[in-house]
Design an enzyme around this catalytic site. Structure first.
Site, short mmCIF file in Angstrom:
data_model
loop_
_atom_site.label_atom_id
_atom_site.label_comp_id
_atom_site.label_asym_id
_atom_site.label_seq_id
_atom_site.Cartn_x
_atom_site.Cartn_y
_atom_site.Cartn_z
N ARG A 1 -39.67 -56.12 -3.97
CA ARG A 1 -39.77 -55.63 -2.60
C ARG A 1 -39.04 -56.63 -1.69
NH1 ARG A 1 -44.05 -56.24 1.73
NH2 ARG A 1 -43.30 -54.78 3.28
N HIS B 1 -38.46 -55.51 8.49
CA HIS B 1 -39.46 -56.58 8.31
C HIS B 1 -39.23 -57.59 9.44
CE1 HIS B 1 -42.32 -58.43 5.16
NE2 HIS B 1 -42.38 -59.22 6.22
N GLU C 1 -45.81 -53.71 8.61
CA GLU C 1 -46.87 -54.19 9.49
C GLU C 1 -46.59 -53.97 10.97
OE1 GLU C 1 -47.86 -58.23 8.50
OE2 GLU C 1 -48.52 -57.70 6.50
N ASN D 1 -50.78 -54.17 2.81
CA ASN D 1 -50.75 -55.63 2.68
C ASN D 1 -52.17 -56.12 2.93
OD1 ASN D 1 -48.02 -55.36 2.40
ND2 ASN D 1 -47.49 -56.32 4.36
N TYR E 1 -54.74 -59.49 2.84
CA TYR E 1 -54.96 -60.94 2.67
C TYR E 1 -56.44 -61.32 2.80
CZ TYR E 1 -49.95 -61.51 2.69
OH TYR E 1 -48.62 -61.43 2.34
N GLU F 1 -48.30 -56.40 -0.46
CA GLU F 1 -48.37 -57.86 -0.32
C GLU F 1 -49.79 -58.29 -0.60
OE1 GLU F 1 -47.03 -59.66 3.38
OE2 GLU F 1 -45.29 -58.32 3.44
C1 FCB Z 1 -47.54 -60.81 6.28
C2 FCB Z 1 -46.03 -60.64 6.43
C3 FCB Z 1 -45.23 -61.51 5.50
C4 FCB Z 1 -45.84 -62.88 5.37
C5 FCB Z 1 -47.29 -62.78 5.00
C6 FCB Z 1 -47.97 -64.09 4.77
O1 FCB Z 1 -48.15 -60.49 7.46
O2 FCB Z 1 -45.66 -59.31 6.19
O3 FCB Z 1 -43.92 -61.55 5.99
O4 FCB Z 1 -45.65 -63.59 6.52
O5 FCB Z 1 -47.98 -62.08 5.99
#
Ligand code: FCB
Length: 463
Positions: A77, A121, A166, A299, A301, A357
Protein backbone atom coordinates in the site's frame (compact mmCIF):
# COMPACT_ATOMS: atom_id res chain seq x y z
CA UNK A 1 0.92 -21.90 21.13
CA UNK A 2 -2.30 -21.91 19.15
CA UNK A 3 -2.05 -21.00 15.50
CA UNK A 4 -5.08 -19.53 13.77
CA UNK A 5 -5.04 -19.53 9.99
CA UNK A 6 -6.30 -16.73 7.83
CA UNK A 7 -8.36 -17.55 4.75
CA UNK A 8 -6.66 -18.44 1.53
CA UNK A 9 -5.89 -15.35 -0.53
CA UNK A 10 -5.68 -13.12 2.56
CA UNK A 11 -3.58 -10.14 1.53
CA UNK A 12 -0.55 -9.52 3.74
CA UNK A 13 1.02 -6.17 3.12
CA UNK A 14 3.07 -3.24 4.26
CA UNK A 15 2.05 0.41 3.95
CA UNK A 16 3.83 3.70 3.35
CA UNK A 17 2.93 7.11 1.95
CA UNK A 18 4.72 9.26 -0.60
CA UNK A 19 5.38 12.34 1.52
CA UNK A 20 6.72 10.27 4.39
CA UNK A 21 9.31 8.28 2.47
CA UNK A 22 10.15 9.64 -0.98
CA UNK A 23 12.23 12.79 -0.55
CA UNK A 24 13.46 14.33 -3.86
CA UNK A 25 10.91 17.15 -3.72
CA UNK A 26 12.02 18.74 -6.99
CA UNK A 27 12.87 15.65 -9.02
CA UNK A 28 11.07 15.12 -12.30
CA UNK A 29 9.29 18.45 -12.09
CA UNK A 30 7.42 17.80 -8.83
CA UNK A 31 5.58 20.79 -7.40
CA UNK A 32 5.39 21.91 -3.79
CA UNK A 33 3.01 20.19 -1.36
CA UNK A 34 1.38 21.69 1.68
CA UNK A 35 3.67 19.56 3.86
CA UNK A 36 6.78 20.95 2.12
CA UNK A 37 5.57 24.45 2.79
CA UNK A 38 4.29 23.78 6.30
CA UNK A 39 7.54 22.16 7.41
CA UNK A 40 9.55 25.11 6.13
CA UNK A 41 7.93 27.28 8.84
CA UNK A 42 10.03 27.14 12.04
CA UNK A 43 8.21 25.53 14.93
CA UNK A 44 5.76 23.48 12.89
CA UNK A 45 7.68 20.20 13.01
CA UNK A 46 8.69 19.02 16.48
CA UNK A 47 12.30 18.19 15.67
CA UNK A 48 12.73 21.04 13.18
CA UNK A 49 13.03 18.55 10.32
CA UNK A 50 11.36 18.37 6.92
CA UNK A 51 10.41 15.61 4.47
CA UNK A 52 12.84 16.64 1.72
CA UNK A 53 15.10 13.62 2.04
CA UNK A 54 13.01 11.35 4.27
CA UNK A 55 13.90 7.73 3.39
CA UNK A 56 15.20 8.74 -0.02
CA UNK A 57 12.81 6.17 -1.41
CA UNK A 58 12.41 8.04 -4.69
CA UNK A 59 15.99 7.02 -5.47
CA UNK A 60 16.16 3.80 -3.44
CA UNK A 61 12.81 2.27 -4.36
CA UNK A 62 14.42 -0.76 -6.01
CA UNK A 63 16.18 -1.57 -2.78
CA UNK A 64 12.89 -1.16 -0.88
CA UNK A 65 11.18 -3.47 -3.32
CA UNK A 66 13.92 -5.99 -2.56
CA UNK A 67 13.13 -5.74 1.16
CA UNK A 68 9.45 -6.32 0.43
CA UNK A 69 10.29 -9.40 -1.58
CA UNK A 70 12.36 -10.62 1.35
CA UNK A 71 9.39 -10.17 3.67
CA UNK A 72 7.23 -12.13 1.28
CA UNK A 73 4.42 -9.57 1.28
CA UNK A 74 1.53 -10.08 -1.08
CA UNK A 75 0.65 -6.40 -1.38
CA UNK A 76 2.14 -2.94 -1.03
CA UNK A 77 0.00 0.00 0.00
CA UNK A 78 1.66 3.19 -1.24
CA UNK A 79 0.47 6.62 -2.26
CA UNK A 80 0.93 8.76 -5.32
CA UNK A 81 2.30 12.22 -4.69
CA UNK A 82 -0.32 14.53 -6.19
CA UNK A 83 2.22 17.35 -6.78
CA UNK A 84 4.40 14.98 -8.81
CA UNK A 85 1.50 14.45 -11.19
CA UNK A 86 0.00 17.94 -11.11
CA UNK A 87 2.79 20.22 -9.89
CA UNK A 88 0.39 23.20 -9.80
CA UNK A 89 -2.58 21.15 -8.70
CA UNK A 90 -4.50 21.55 -11.94
CA UNK A 91 -3.81 22.26 -15.60
CA UNK A 92 -0.78 20.61 -17.13
CA UNK A 93 -0.20 16.99 -16.27
CA UNK A 94 3.42 16.09 -15.50
CA UNK A 95 4.04 12.78 -17.26
CA UNK A 96 7.45 12.41 -15.60
CA UNK A 97 5.72 12.22 -12.22
CA UNK A 98 3.61 9.33 -13.41
CA UNK A 99 6.64 7.60 -14.96
CA UNK A 100 8.02 7.07 -11.49
CA UNK A 101 4.89 5.27 -10.28
CA UNK A 102 4.58 3.30 -13.48
CA UNK A 103 8.06 1.89 -12.93
CA UNK A 104 7.28 1.16 -9.31
CA UNK A 105 4.04 -0.61 -10.21
CA UNK A 106 5.78 -2.66 -12.89
CA UNK A 107 8.46 -3.61 -10.39
CA UNK A 108 5.82 -4.71 -7.89
CA UNK A 109 3.96 -6.76 -10.46
CA UNK A 110 7.17 -8.44 -11.59
CA UNK A 111 7.75 -9.39 -7.97
CA UNK A 112 4.23 -10.77 -7.63
CA UNK A 113 3.24 -7.99 -5.20
CA UNK A 114 -0.22 -6.44 -5.58
CA UNK A 115 -0.10 -2.63 -5.82
CA UNK A 116 -2.66 -1.08 -3.45
CA UNK A 117 -2.73 2.54 -4.48
CA UNK A 118 -3.80 5.61 -2.49
CA UNK A 119 -4.40 8.86 -4.35
CA UNK A 120 -4.45 11.26 -1.43
CA UNK A 121 -2.27 10.61 1.56
CA UNK A 122 -2.24 14.28 2.63
CA UNK A 123 0.29 15.86 0.26
CA UNK A 124 -2.03 18.37 -1.37
CA UNK A 125 -0.32 20.59 -3.96
CA UNK A 126 0.37 23.93 -2.27
CA UNK A 127 -1.01 25.73 -5.33
CA UNK A 128 -4.42 24.22 -4.55
CA UNK A 129 -4.19 25.30 -0.92
CA UNK A 130 -3.46 28.79 -2.23
CA UNK A 131 -6.83 28.61 -3.97
CA UNK A 132 -8.55 27.65 -0.73
CA UNK A 133 -7.61 23.99 -0.31
CA UNK A 134 -10.09 21.35 0.86
CA UNK A 135 -12.61 23.89 2.22
CA UNK A 136 -13.09 25.27 -1.31
CA UNK A 137 -15.56 23.33 -3.44
CA UNK A 138 -13.52 23.73 -6.62
CA UNK A 139 -11.11 21.14 -5.22
CA UNK A 140 -13.62 18.39 -5.94
CA UNK A 141 -13.06 18.82 -9.67
CA UNK A 142 -9.29 19.14 -9.27
CA UNK A 143 -9.14 15.88 -7.33
CA UNK A 144 -11.43 14.05 -9.73
CA UNK A 145 -9.30 15.18 -12.65
CA UNK A 146 -6.16 13.97 -10.88
CA UNK A 147 -7.77 10.61 -10.07
CA UNK A 148 -8.93 10.15 -13.67
CA UNK A 149 -5.51 10.86 -15.16
CA UNK A 150 -3.81 8.42 -12.80
CA UNK A 151 -6.48 5.81 -13.54
CA UNK A 152 -5.93 6.22 -17.28
CA UNK A 153 -2.21 5.67 -16.89
CA UNK A 154 -2.11 2.89 -14.30
CA UNK A 155 -5.56 1.32 -14.53
CA UNK A 156 -4.40 -1.52 -16.74
CA UNK A 157 -2.08 -2.65 -13.95
CA UNK A 158 -3.56 -1.48 -10.65
CA UNK A 159 -6.68 -3.14 -9.30
CA UNK A 160 -7.00 -1.60 -5.80
CA UNK A 161 -7.70 2.13 -5.61
CA UNK A 162 -8.13 4.21 -2.49
CA UNK A 163 -9.25 7.79 -2.86
CA UNK A 164 -8.36 9.37 0.49
CA UNK A 165 -6.39 8.34 3.53
CA UNK A 166 -8.00 9.39 6.83
CA UNK A 167 -10.15 12.38 5.89
CA UNK A 168 -10.67 13.12 9.61
CA UNK A 169 -6.95 13.89 9.98
CA UNK A 170 -6.92 16.11 6.92
CA UNK A 171 -10.00 18.06 7.98
CA UNK A 172 -9.59 18.22 11.74
CA UNK A 173 -5.82 18.24 12.26
CA UNK A 174 -5.17 20.35 9.16
CA UNK A 175 -8.04 22.86 9.24
CA UNK A 176 -9.42 22.86 12.80
CA UNK A 177 -6.59 22.10 15.19
CA UNK A 178 -3.83 23.37 12.94
CA UNK A 179 -1.22 20.83 14.06
CA UNK A 180 -0.96 19.40 10.52
CA UNK A 181 -0.53 21.16 7.19
CA UNK A 182 -1.90 23.57 6.18
CA UNK A 183 -2.08 24.64 9.83
CA UNK A 184 -5.49 26.34 9.72
CA UNK A 185 -7.64 26.76 12.82
CA UNK A 186 -11.20 27.12 11.68
CA UNK A 187 -13.95 24.63 12.57
CA UNK A 188 -16.09 25.95 9.72
CA UNK A 189 -13.31 25.31 7.22
CA UNK A 190 -12.76 21.86 8.68
CA UNK A 191 -16.40 20.89 8.19
CA UNK A 192 -16.35 22.13 4.59
CA UNK A 193 -13.05 20.29 4.05
CA UNK A 194 -14.55 17.04 5.36
CA UNK A 195 -17.50 17.42 3.02
CA UNK A 196 -15.35 18.09 -0.03
CA UNK A 197 -13.15 15.12 0.83
CA UNK A 198 -16.22 12.90 0.94
CA UNK A 199 -17.74 14.38 -2.18
CA UNK A 200 -14.51 14.12 -4.14
CA UNK A 201 -14.26 10.53 -2.95
CA UNK A 202 -17.68 9.70 -4.39
CA UNK A 203 -17.15 11.57 -7.62
CA UNK A 204 -13.67 10.23 -8.30
CA UNK A 205 -14.65 6.68 -7.32
CA UNK A 206 -17.30 6.76 -10.04
CA UNK A 207 -14.77 8.12 -12.50
CA UNK A 208 -12.15 5.48 -11.64
CA UNK A 209 -14.73 2.70 -12.01
CA UNK A 210 -15.75 4.10 -15.38
CA UNK A 211 -12.16 4.22 -16.63
CA UNK A 212 -11.10 0.92 -15.00
CA UNK A 213 -14.14 -1.33 -14.86
CA UNK A 214 -12.33 -4.10 -12.99
CA UNK A 215 -11.05 -1.70 -10.31
CA UNK A 216 -11.88 -2.17 -6.65
CA UNK A 217 -12.35 1.31 -5.24
CA UNK A 218 -12.50 2.28 -1.59
CA UNK A 219 -11.56 4.86 1.00
CA UNK A 220 -9.48 4.58 4.18
CA UNK A 221 -10.80 5.85 7.50
CA UNK A 222 -9.01 6.04 10.81
CA UNK A 223 -11.47 4.71 13.34
CA UNK A 224 -11.18 4.61 17.10
CA UNK A 225 -13.70 3.18 19.54
CA UNK A 226 -14.80 5.77 22.08
CA UNK A 227 -14.82 4.61 25.69
CA UNK A 228 -16.31 6.64 28.55
CA UNK A 229 -13.83 7.09 31.40
CA UNK A 230 -16.62 6.15 33.82
CA UNK A 231 -20.26 5.15 33.71
CA UNK A 232 -21.32 8.71 34.57
CA UNK A 233 -23.81 10.29 32.22
CA UNK A 234 -21.38 13.08 31.37
CA UNK A 235 -18.62 10.67 30.42
CA UNK A 236 -20.96 8.53 28.38
CA UNK A 237 -22.13 11.59 26.53
CA UNK A 238 -18.52 12.61 25.92
CA UNK A 239 -17.93 9.20 24.31
CA UNK A 240 -21.04 9.59 22.17
CA UNK A 241 -19.79 13.02 21.12
CA UNK A 242 -16.38 11.70 20.11
CA UNK A 243 -17.86 8.80 18.19
CA UNK A 244 -20.00 11.24 16.19
CA UNK A 245 -17.17 13.65 15.57
CA UNK A 246 -14.51 11.06 14.70
CA UNK A 247 -16.14 7.88 13.39
CA UNK A 248 -19.74 8.49 12.35
CA UNK A 249 -19.11 11.85 10.65
CA UNK A 250 -17.50 9.79 7.87
CA UNK A 251 -19.15 6.37 8.15
CA UNK A 252 -22.71 7.72 8.05
CA UNK A 253 -22.45 9.77 4.84
CA UNK A 254 -20.49 7.01 3.11
CA UNK A 255 -22.86 4.18 4.00
CA UNK A 256 -26.15 5.91 4.83
CA UNK A 257 -26.04 9.10 2.82
CA UNK A 258 -26.48 11.44 5.79
CA UNK A 259 -24.51 13.21 8.49
CA UNK A 260 -25.34 12.07 12.03
CA UNK A 261 -27.96 14.33 13.61
CA UNK A 262 -26.51 14.23 17.11
CA UNK A 263 -23.09 15.25 15.80
CA UNK A 264 -24.66 18.07 13.78
CA UNK A 265 -26.39 19.25 16.98
CA UNK A 266 -23.02 19.16 18.81
CA UNK A 267 -21.49 21.35 16.12
CA UNK A 268 -24.39 23.79 16.23
CA UNK A 269 -24.07 23.98 20.02
CA UNK A 270 -20.42 24.93 19.64
CA UNK A 271 -21.17 27.59 17.07
CA UNK A 272 -19.44 25.73 14.24
CA UNK A 273 -22.60 25.44 12.17
CA UNK A 274 -25.35 28.03 11.77
CA UNK A 275 -28.14 25.43 11.78
CA UNK A 276 -29.17 22.06 10.46
CA UNK A 277 -28.95 23.32 6.87
CA UNK A 278 -25.31 22.54 6.33
CA UNK A 279 -23.84 25.48 4.38
CA UNK A 280 -21.52 23.34 2.26
CA UNK A 281 -24.16 20.77 1.27
CA UNK A 282 -25.76 20.89 -2.19
CA UNK A 283 -28.52 18.78 -3.59
CA UNK A 284 -27.29 15.43 -4.81
CA UNK A 285 -24.03 15.52 -2.84
CA UNK A 286 -25.04 12.82 -0.41
CA UNK A 287 -26.09 10.49 -3.20
CA UNK A 288 -22.67 10.86 -4.78
CA UNK A 289 -20.96 10.25 -1.44
CA UNK A 290 -23.01 7.14 -0.75
CA UNK A 291 -22.24 5.41 -4.02
CA UNK A 292 -21.34 1.81 -3.08
CA UNK A 293 -17.79 1.10 -1.99
CA UNK A 294 -15.94 -2.02 -3.10
CA UNK A 295 -14.08 -2.01 0.19
CA UNK A 296 -13.48 0.04 3.28
CA UNK A 297 -9.95 0.42 4.62
CA UNK A 298 -9.63 0.81 8.37
CA UNK A 299 -6.56 2.24 10.03
CA UNK A 300 -6.51 1.21 13.65
CA UNK A 301 -4.01 2.21 16.31
CA UNK A 302 -5.85 2.66 19.61
CA UNK A 303 -9.07 3.47 21.41
CA UNK A 304 -9.98 6.88 22.80
CA UNK A 305 -11.11 7.29 26.40
CA UNK A 306 -13.34 10.28 27.11
CA UNK A 307 -14.55 12.23 30.04
CA UNK A 308 -16.71 15.33 30.45
CA UNK A 309 -14.29 18.19 31.09
CA UNK A 310 -14.87 20.74 33.88
CA UNK A 311 -16.52 23.10 31.37
CA UNK A 312 -18.87 20.29 30.34
CA UNK A 313 -16.98 19.76 27.10
CA UNK A 314 -15.67 16.31 26.30
CA UNK A 315 -11.98 15.65 26.76
CA UNK A 316 -9.83 12.78 25.58
CA UNK A 317 -8.02 11.39 28.60
CA UNK A 318 -5.31 8.85 29.26
CA UNK A 319 -6.75 5.47 30.11
CA UNK A 320 -4.81 5.07 33.34
CA UNK A 321 -1.13 4.98 34.25
CA UNK A 322 -0.98 1.19 34.29
CA UNK A 323 -1.82 0.97 30.60
CA UNK A 324 0.92 0.26 28.11
CA UNK A 325 1.60 3.14 25.71
CA UNK A 326 3.83 3.63 22.72
CA UNK A 327 6.07 6.55 21.80
CA UNK A 328 3.04 8.43 20.42
CA UNK A 329 1.41 8.12 23.83
CA UNK A 330 -1.16 5.77 22.30
CA UNK A 331 -2.52 3.03 24.50
CA UNK A 332 -2.00 -0.52 23.29
CA UNK A 333 -5.58 -1.80 23.07
CA UNK A 334 -5.96 -4.74 20.67
CA UNK A 335 -9.52 -5.52 21.67
CA UNK A 336 -10.56 -2.16 20.13
CA UNK A 337 -9.71 -3.53 16.69
CA UNK A 338 -12.10 -6.44 17.17
CA UNK A 339 -14.82 -4.11 18.43
CA UNK A 340 -14.41 -1.70 15.55
CA UNK A 341 -14.30 -4.34 12.82
CA UNK A 342 -17.42 -6.03 14.12
CA UNK A 343 -19.27 -2.81 14.66
CA UNK A 344 -18.54 -1.57 11.15
CA UNK A 345 -19.52 -4.95 9.75
CA UNK A 346 -22.80 -5.08 11.66
CA UNK A 347 -23.87 -1.45 11.46
CA UNK A 348 -22.62 -0.50 8.01
CA UNK A 349 -22.20 -3.78 6.15
CA UNK A 350 -19.24 -3.00 3.85
CA UNK A 351 -18.63 -5.56 1.12
CA UNK A 352 -15.02 -6.00 2.12
CA UNK A 353 -12.73 -4.70 4.84
CA UNK A 354 -8.98 -4.24 4.81
CA UNK A 355 -6.92 -3.26 7.82
CA UNK A 356 -4.94 -0.71 5.87
CA UNK A 357 -2.71 0.43 8.76
CA UNK A 358 -1.78 -0.97 12.14
CA UNK A 359 1.47 -0.54 13.98
CA UNK A 360 3.28 1.08 16.86
CA UNK A 361 6.03 3.64 17.42
CA UNK A 362 8.92 2.50 19.58
CA UNK A 363 12.30 3.95 20.45
CA UNK A 364 14.08 1.31 18.39
CA UNK A 365 17.83 1.36 18.83
CA UNK A 366 20.22 -1.29 17.58
CA UNK A 367 22.00 -3.25 20.29
CA UNK A 368 25.75 -3.95 20.32
CA UNK A 369 25.33 -6.62 17.69
CA UNK A 370 23.38 -4.18 15.54
CA UNK A 371 20.04 -5.93 16.09
CA UNK A 372 16.83 -4.08 16.83
CA UNK A 373 14.97 -6.33 19.24
CA UNK A 374 11.55 -4.73 19.00
CA UNK A 375 9.73 -7.36 20.99
CA UNK A 376 6.96 -4.94 21.89
CA UNK A 377 6.18 -4.35 18.21
CA UNK A 378 5.95 -8.08 17.63
CA UNK A 379 3.58 -8.40 20.54
CA UNK A 380 1.57 -5.41 19.30
CA UNK A 381 1.13 -6.89 15.84
CA UNK A 382 0.54 -10.40 17.12
CA UNK A 383 -2.18 -9.32 19.53
CA UNK A 384 -3.89 -7.11 16.94
CA UNK A 385 -3.81 -9.86 14.34
CA UNK A 386 -5.32 -12.22 16.88
CA UNK A 387 -8.19 -9.77 17.36
CA UNK A 388 -8.57 -9.34 13.60
CA UNK A 389 -8.79 -13.10 13.29
CA UNK A 390 -11.44 -13.22 16.00
CA UNK A 391 -13.45 -10.59 14.12
CA UNK A 392 -13.11 -12.57 10.91
CA UNK A 393 -14.38 -15.69 12.65
CA UNK A 394 -17.33 -13.65 13.89
CA UNK A 395 -18.19 -12.76 10.31
CA UNK A 396 -16.42 -9.47 9.50
CA UNK A 397 -15.31 -9.70 5.83
CA UNK A 398 -11.62 -8.95 6.42
CA UNK A 399 -9.50 -9.50 3.32
CA UNK A 400 -6.10 -8.18 4.27
CA UNK A 401 -3.76 -6.56 6.76
CA UNK A 402 -1.10 -3.91 6.13
CA UNK A 403 1.59 -3.21 8.68
CA UNK A 404 2.37 0.45 9.22
CA UNK A 405 5.05 0.77 8.15
CA UNK A 406 7.66 -0.81 5.90
CA UNK A 407 10.19 1.85 6.95
CA UNK A 408 10.78 4.30 9.77
CA UNK A 409 9.78 7.57 8.15
CA UNK A 410 8.74 11.21 8.42
CA UNK A 411 5.96 11.09 10.99
CA UNK A 412 4.29 14.39 10.03
CA UNK A 413 4.36 17.01 12.79
CA UNK A 414 6.64 14.80 14.90
CA UNK A 415 9.40 14.60 12.33
CA UNK A 416 11.72 11.59 12.52
CA UNK A 417 11.46 10.81 16.24
CA UNK A 418 8.63 8.28 16.00
CA UNK A 419 9.74 5.01 14.50
CA UNK A 420 6.98 2.77 13.12
CA UNK A 421 9.04 0.73 10.63
CA UNK A 422 9.68 -2.97 10.28
CA UNK A 423 12.97 -1.75 8.87
CA UNK A 424 15.05 0.71 10.80
CA UNK A 425 16.27 3.65 8.76
CA UNK A 426 19.45 5.49 9.62
CA UNK A 427 18.37 8.92 8.44
CA UNK A 428 21.95 10.16 8.15
CA UNK A 429 22.98 7.48 5.67
CA UNK A 430 19.68 6.07 4.43
CA UNK A 431 20.76 2.58 5.46
CA UNK A 432 17.93 0.12 6.20
CA UNK A 433 18.21 -2.62 8.84
CA UNK A 434 15.43 -5.14 9.36
CA UNK A 435 14.18 -5.21 12.93
CA UNK A 436 13.21 -8.46 14.65
CA UNK A 437 9.60 -7.62 13.84
CA UNK A 438 10.44 -7.90 10.13
CA UNK A 439 11.62 -11.44 10.70
CA UNK A 440 8.53 -12.24 12.74
CA UNK A 441 6.23 -10.74 10.09
CA UNK A 442 7.92 -12.78 7.38
CA UNK A 443 7.23 -15.97 9.34
CA UNK A 444 3.65 -14.93 9.99
CA UNK A 445 3.03 -14.22 6.32
CA UNK A 446 4.61 -17.52 5.32
CA UNK A 447 2.38 -19.38 7.79
CA UNK A 448 -0.71 -17.31 6.83
CA UNK A 449 -1.55 -17.67 10.49
CA UNK A 450 -1.20 -15.91 13.80
CA UNK A 451 -0.29 -17.29 17.17
CA UNK A 452 -3.19 -16.33 19.42
CA UNK A 453 -1.48 -17.38 22.60
CA UNK A 454 -2.04 -20.45 24.69
CA UNK A 455 -0.04 -22.38 27.24
CA UNK A 456 3.40 -22.35 25.69
CA UNK A 457 3.23 -19.19 23.67
CA UNK A 458 4.45 -15.77 24.65
CA UNK A 459 6.39 -12.97 23.08
CA UNK A 460 9.51 -14.68 24.44
CA UNK A 461 9.40 -16.95 21.43
CA UNK A 462 10.62 -13.98 19.44
CA UNK A 463 13.33 -13.25 18.68
C1 FCB B 1 -1.80 7.47 10.34
C2 FCB B 1 -1.29 7.96 9.00
C3 FCB B 1 0.08 7.46 8.64
C4 FCB B 1 0.98 7.44 9.84
C5 FCB B 1 0.35 6.70 10.97
C6 FCB B 1 1.21 6.58 12.19
O1 FCB B 1 -2.69 8.38 10.86
O2 FCB B 1 -2.17 7.57 7.98
O3 FCB B 1 0.56 8.25 7.60
O4 FCB B 1 1.33 8.72 10.17
O5 FCB B 1 -0.85 7.34 11.33
Amino acid sequence: MILKSFPEGFLWGVATSAQQIEGSPRAGGRGESIWDFYSSVPGNIEDGSNPWTACDHYRRWREDLGWMKGLGVGAYRFSISWPRVFPRGWGALNEAGLDFYEELVDGLLDAGIVPFLTLNHWDLPQALQDRGGWPDRSIVDAFTEYAARVAERLGDRVRFWTTHNEPWCIATLGYEEGCHAPGRQSPEEALAAAHHLLLSHGRSAAEISRIVPRAKVGIVLNLSPAWPASESEGDRDAARWFDGFFNRWYLDPLFRGRYPNDAIADRIARGHLPGTDLPFLREGDLDEIRSPLDFLGINYYSRTVLRAGPDGRPKGVAAGPEKERDEMGWEVFPRGLYDMLLRVHREYGPQALYITENGTALADEPDREGRVRDVRRIEYMRSHLAEAHRAWEAGAPIHGYFAWSLLDNFEWGHGYGKRFGLLRVDFATGERTPKESARWYRETIAANAVDIGGPSSSSRRYP
